[in-house]
Design a protein around this motif. Sequence first.
Motif, short mmCIF file in Angstrom:
data_model
loop_
_atom_site.label_atom_id
_atom_site.label_comp_id
_atom_site.label_asym_id
_atom_site.label_seq_id
_atom_site.Cartn_x
_atom_site.Cartn_y
_atom_site.Cartn_z
N MET A 60 0.85 -1.19 0.00
CA MET A 60 0.00 0.00 0.00
C MET A 60 0.89 1.25 0.00
N THR A 61 0.61 2.15 -0.90
CA THR A 61 1.37 3.39 -0.99
C THR A 61 0.82 4.40 0.02
N GLN A 62 1.73 4.95 0.79
CA GLN A 62 1.32 5.92 1.81
C GLN A 62 1.77 7.30 1.40
N THR A 63 0.87 8.26 1.44
CA THR A 63 1.19 9.64 1.11
C THR A 63 1.43 10.43 2.38
N VAL A 64 2.25 11.47 2.25
CA VAL A 64 2.58 12.34 3.38
C VAL A 64 1.94 13.70 3.16
N ASN A 65 1.18 14.12 4.12
CA ASN A 65 0.55 15.44 4.07
C ASN A 65 1.52 16.45 4.67
N HIS A 66 2.20 17.20 3.82
CA HIS A 66 3.22 18.13 4.32
C HIS A 66 2.60 19.30 5.08
N PHE A 67 1.37 19.64 4.76
CA PHE A 67 0.72 20.72 5.50
C PHE A 67 0.53 20.34 6.97
N ALA A 68 0.25 19.06 7.24
CA ALA A 68 0.09 18.61 8.62
C ALA A 68 1.40 18.68 9.39
N LEU A 69 2.51 18.60 8.67
CA LEU A 69 3.83 18.65 9.33
C LEU A 69 4.40 20.06 9.40
N LEU A 70 3.61 21.06 9.06
CA LEU A 70 4.12 22.43 8.99
C LEU A 70 4.72 22.92 10.31
N PRO A 71 4.10 22.68 11.48
CA PRO A 71 4.73 23.12 12.74
C PRO A 71 6.08 22.45 12.99
N LEU A 72 6.19 21.16 12.65
CA LEU A 72 7.46 20.47 12.84
C LEU A 72 8.51 21.01 11.87
N TYR A 73 8.11 21.31 10.65
CA TYR A 73 9.05 21.90 9.70
C TYR A 73 9.55 23.26 10.22
N ALA A 74 8.64 24.04 10.79
CA ALA A 74 9.04 25.35 11.31
C ALA A 74 10.03 25.21 12.46
N ALA A 75 9.78 24.26 13.36
CA ALA A 75 10.69 24.07 14.50
C ALA A 75 12.04 23.54 14.03
N GLY A 76 12.02 22.53 13.15
CA GLY A 76 13.29 22.01 12.64
C GLY A 76 14.04 23.04 11.82
N GLY A 77 13.33 23.81 11.01
CA GLY A 77 13.98 24.87 10.23
C GLY A 77 14.60 25.93 11.12
N ALA A 78 13.95 26.25 12.24
CA ALA A 78 14.51 27.23 13.18
C ALA A 78 15.82 26.72 13.77
N ALA A 79 15.87 25.43 14.13
CA ALA A 79 17.11 24.87 14.68
C ALA A 79 18.22 24.93 13.64
N LEU A 80 17.92 24.58 12.39
CA LEU A 80 18.94 24.65 11.34
C LEU A 80 19.38 26.09 11.08
N LEU A 81 18.44 27.03 11.14
CA LEU A 81 18.78 28.44 10.92
C LEU A 81 19.74 28.95 11.99
N VAL A 82 19.50 28.53 13.24
CA VAL A 82 20.40 28.94 14.32
C VAL A 82 21.80 28.38 14.08
N LEU A 83 21.89 27.12 13.65
CA LEU A 83 23.19 26.53 13.37
C LEU A 83 23.92 27.27 12.25
N VAL A 84 23.20 27.61 11.19
CA VAL A 84 23.81 28.32 10.07
C VAL A 84 24.29 29.70 10.51
N MET A 85 23.48 30.40 11.28
CA MET A 85 23.88 31.73 11.75
C MET A 85 25.13 31.65 12.63
N GLU A 86 25.19 30.62 13.47
CA GLU A 86 26.35 30.48 14.35
C GLU A 86 27.61 30.15 13.56
N LEU A 87 27.49 29.25 12.59
CA LEU A 87 28.68 28.84 11.83
C LEU A 87 29.11 29.90 10.83
N ALA A 88 28.16 30.56 10.18
CA ALA A 88 28.50 31.49 9.10
C ALA A 88 28.86 32.87 9.63
N PHE A 89 28.10 33.36 10.61
CA PHE A 89 28.29 34.75 11.05
C PHE A 89 28.75 34.87 12.50
#
Length: 542
Positions: A1-30
């Motif tokens: 059975m093929t399972q689809t992923v609803n990316h809109f449902a994961l939007l809060p998790l994407y925002a939290a994970g993206g924030a963590a990655l953004l902090v890492l980039v800011m620390e390493l780059a600047f």
Amino acid sequence: MTQTVNHFALLPLYAAGGAALLVLVMELAFGRFVLPAGIAGGLATIGAAVALGLRPASTFCGPEHCSWVGGPQAAVVTVLFAALTVGVLMLSAPALRAGIAPPGEFCFLLICSMAGGVVIAYAGDLITLIVGLETLTLPLYVLVGLRRFAPRERVTTTGASAAVTFFLVSVISTAIALLGAALLFASTGVLYLAVLTGGTGPRAPLAAVGGTLLVVGFAFKVAAVPLHAWAPATYDGAPVPVAAYLSTASKLGGVVALAAIVQRLDTGPLVAVLAVLTMTVGNLVALRQTRTVRLLAWSSVAQAGYILAPLAVGSAGVPAAIAYAVFFVVLEFLAFAVVVAVRGRSRDGGELTDLRGVGLRNPWLGATLVLALAGLAGLPPGLSGLFAKVTIVAALINAGWGWLAGVVVLNAVIALAYYVRVSALLYTRPTTPGIAFAALPDQHPVPAEEPTAPAPTLSSPAAPPPGPASPAPPLAGDTPEATPAPAATGTVTGVLDPNLLEKATHPRVQVPRPVAAAIAVAATATIILGFAPQWIFDALLG
């Protein structure tokens, strides 16, 4: 059975994970801008949660049920986690700018913990729930001891020992919870929370043991007795903003996890015993505390007991428990924020006596802490706390648990003693150091009405006695007793103006802008929640 992923449902998790990655980039780059990046990530997570709450969606679904379930309650919990993260970052801003802790690592770990809270909010099965709890907790082990140098004051627990205590007890509790989940799956073959049951037939005892172990493992997260011993030592040894996050976000995660279990398994007697022990022990021990953070820690233990009480009812008490948790985390954060403002960026929570006179030196800070303490006590003007306690008592009485409602009321009365004591300290005039010199035995004190030195000084030599002179001839009617007494000799004691001394030794509390902004937002939310009508929470949490 093929399972689809609803990316809109994961939007809060994407925002939290993206924030963590953004902090890492800011620390390493600047090497800077990490704090604004972390705050922006928290605000983005709030926006994503609100969007998903308005249009709920689920993903990672099987034939009948999903592992990621959206809804209004999940949106409320996610907003709380993100708001607490933003608030703690603002409280930590002065210390991070001063180099007390590395900003990049601090912000990254805190946002990773927030991501764990997001997973808890949307968890639809036991495995996702436990993974979210561990993601919430793991970064906190490091944050408790993440400090480049110790505070100036002598503390009863260092950050390193607090982190080790927290880590060891947490590992044990996680092992217990995993064992409970394994026993439940072995006895019922179910992991989805929507269909979780206690099992039937010969495997029912095994399922009961699994449910009990799950409750015990999750009870650690809310510092329920007897799994509470880590909380006071860890809170007191951690930086005060981290202690604020532990006391609010970590406890909120445990409450959500317990609510997901108790409304589907028959664990009422166990949860009731935990609630009675937790609120009673927390309040009785809090009466003896002299350190500010330890008192707040034991107070939060007692508050955890109030939250557990309606969970003993089962599914009927879950809305009341979640509503109380919402009020509690806002009030507790507000109390810790005022302690951060009073104590400064590089200090620990200090003693209760350090709060003496804060309401006189900064009326706004004093009024804010009184508002938080009154809310935790369930008294006006803390209407939000009063509303929360009434909600709990009403839920218990409606479910036929009147005796447990009586225990809640009795413990609320006991808690008044230490909440009122701290509130009174805020408006008690600080002890002003003064210097007084006693007169020597062979000297006469200077009468109060006689003039002394022209300006108040600590000590000034008296005028020398007059030299020998020929006495004037007595007038008619004079007697020897009418002769004036000789002038006083020795040292004239002067006393500084107490008001000037108080201003010099107890200056007005200056609050950094980020801390002041966090306090203002939390106080506003407290006032708004205090006037929120009942139907709002019924609609969101029912």
